[in-house]
Design a protein around this motif. Structure first.
Motif, PDB file in Angstrom:
ATOM      1  N   PHE A 150       0.214   4.355   0.184  1.00 29.04           N
ATOM      2  CA  PHE A 150      -0.193   5.449   1.058  1.00 29.04           C
ATOM      3  C   PHE A 150       0.211   5.194   2.507  1.00 29.04           C
ATOM      4  O   PHE A 150       0.798   6.048   3.163  1.00 29.04           O
ATOM      5  CB  PHE A 150      -1.701   5.683   0.962  1.00 29.04           C
ATOM      6  N   PHE A 151      -0.078   4.001   3.031  1.00 26.09           N
ATOM      7  CA  PHE A 151       0.233   3.673   4.421  1.00 26.09           C
ATOM      8  C   PHE A 151       1.549   2.916   4.592  1.00 26.09           C
ATOM      9  O   PHE A 151       2.054   2.789   5.691  1.00 26.09           O
ATOM     10  CB  PHE A 151      -0.905   2.876   5.061  1.00 26.09           C
ATOM     11  N   GLY A 152       2.105   2.360   3.510  1.00 24.52           N
ATOM     12  CA  GLY A 152       3.401   1.697   3.572  1.00 24.52           C
ATOM     13  C   GLY A 152       3.377   0.236   3.959  1.00 24.52           C
ATOM     14  O   GLY A 152       4.426  -0.390   4.038  1.00 24.52           O
ATOM     15  N   GLY A 153       2.218  -0.330   4.221  1.00 22.24           N
ATOM     16  CA  GLY A 153       2.138  -1.742   4.592  1.00 22.24           C
ATOM     17  C   GLY A 153       2.490  -2.643   3.423  1.00 22.24           C
ATOM     18  O   GLY A 153       2.145  -2.359   2.280  1.00 22.24           O
ATOM     19  N   HIS A 175       4.467  -3.635   8.614  1.00 21.34           N
ATOM     20  CA  HIS A 175       3.149  -3.282   9.131  1.00 21.34           C
ATOM     21  C   HIS A 175       3.015  -1.760   9.163  1.00 21.34           C
ATOM     22  O   HIS A 175       3.941  -1.059   9.564  1.00 21.34           O
ATOM     23  CB  HIS A 175       2.949  -3.867  10.533  1.00 21.34           C
ATOM     24  N   PRO A 176       1.876  -1.205   8.754  1.00 17.46           N
ATOM     25  CA  PRO A 176       1.736   0.250   8.696  1.00 17.46           C
ATOM     26  C   PRO A 176       1.798   0.935  10.061  1.00 17.46           C
ATOM     27  O   PRO A 176       2.088   2.119  10.135  1.00 17.46           O
ATOM     28  CB  PRO A 176       0.373   0.469   8.033  1.00 17.46           C
ATOM     29  N   LEU A 177       1.577   0.222  11.157  1.00 13.00           N
ATOM     30  CA  LEU A 177       1.644   0.829  12.482  1.00 13.00           C
ATOM     31  C   LEU A 177       3.053   0.825  13.075  1.00 13.00           C
ATOM     32  O   LEU A 177       3.281   1.419  14.126  1.00 13.00           O
ATOM     33  CB  LEU A 177       0.674   0.127  13.437  1.00 13.00           C
ATOM     34  N   THR A 213       8.507   1.425   9.380  1.00 16.19           N
ATOM     35  CA  THR A 213       7.914   1.382   8.039  1.00 16.19           C
ATOM     36  C   THR A 213       7.983   2.753   7.382  1.00 16.19           C
ATOM     37  O   THR A 213       8.185   2.876   6.181  1.00 16.19           O
ATOM     38  CB  THR A 213       6.446   0.919   8.118  1.00 16.19           C
ATOM     39  N   HIS A 214       7.861   3.801   8.168  1.00 14.22           N
ATOM     40  CA  HIS A 214       7.773   5.165   7.638  1.00 14.22           C
ATOM     41  C   HIS A 214       9.067   5.953   7.753  1.00 14.22           C
ATOM     42  O   HIS A 214       9.271   6.899   6.998  1.00 14.22           O
ATOM     43  CB  HIS A 214       6.659   5.913   8.364  1.00 14.22           C
ATOM     44  N   TRP A 242       2.630 -10.315   7.054  1.00 16.94           N
ATOM     45  CA  TRP A 242       3.124  -8.934   7.015  1.00 16.94           C
ATOM     46  C   TRP A 242       4.649  -8.925   6.915  1.00 16.94           C
ATOM     47  O   TRP A 242       5.332  -9.620   7.643  1.00 16.94           O
ATOM     48  CB  TRP A 242       2.727  -8.176   8.273  1.00 16.94           C
ATOM     49  N   ASP A 275       0.859  -1.176   0.000  1.00 17.48           N
ATOM     50  CA  ASP A 275       0.000   0.000   0.000  1.00 17.48           C
ATOM     51  C   ASP A 275       0.900   1.231   0.000  1.00 17.48           C
ATOM     52  O   ASP A 275       1.604   1.486   0.980  1.00 17.48           O
ATOM     53  CB  ASP A 275      -0.901  -0.014   1.234  1.00 17.48           C
TER      54      ASP A 275
END
Length: 94
Positions: free
Chosen positions: A19-22, A36-38, A42-43, A33, A17
């Motif tokens: 947008f969220f990076g997952g 994981h976007p959380l 990841t960011h 996974w 994804d």
């Protein structure tokens, strides 16, 4: 972004994804996974090359992602997927 490949005879998809990076590997039996976007890593990462390894269907699946150093999150990234050290798929995307 989606990259379709096979783990032996099992069809699989690497899904990311933008947008969220997952990012995860999806088979008919399960979803695993890789990013994981959380998870903050990841960011926020300064590495230009990342690799994830998982055992799926009794085989070792490795996903490698490389990006440019300058504004790497805004440019296309290279993805390579290996099953038992054999390149089975590669693509570029976000």
């Amino acid at each position: 972004m989606k990259i379709h490949f096979h783990i032996g005879t099992t069809p699989a998809t690497l899904s990311r994804d933008s947008f969220f990076g997952g990012m995860k590997i999806i088979t008919a039996a399960r979803s695993i996974w890789l990013q994981h976007p959380l998870n903050l890593s990841t960011h926020f990462s300064f590495q230009t090359k990342n690799a994830w390894e998982r055992e799926i269907e009794g085989r070792i699946v490795r996903v490698e992602k490389t990006r440019t150093q300058i504004m790497g999150g805004l440019r296309t990234q290279n993805y390579m997927i290996y099953v038992d050290d054999q390149l089975v798929a590669s693509d570029q995307g976000y």
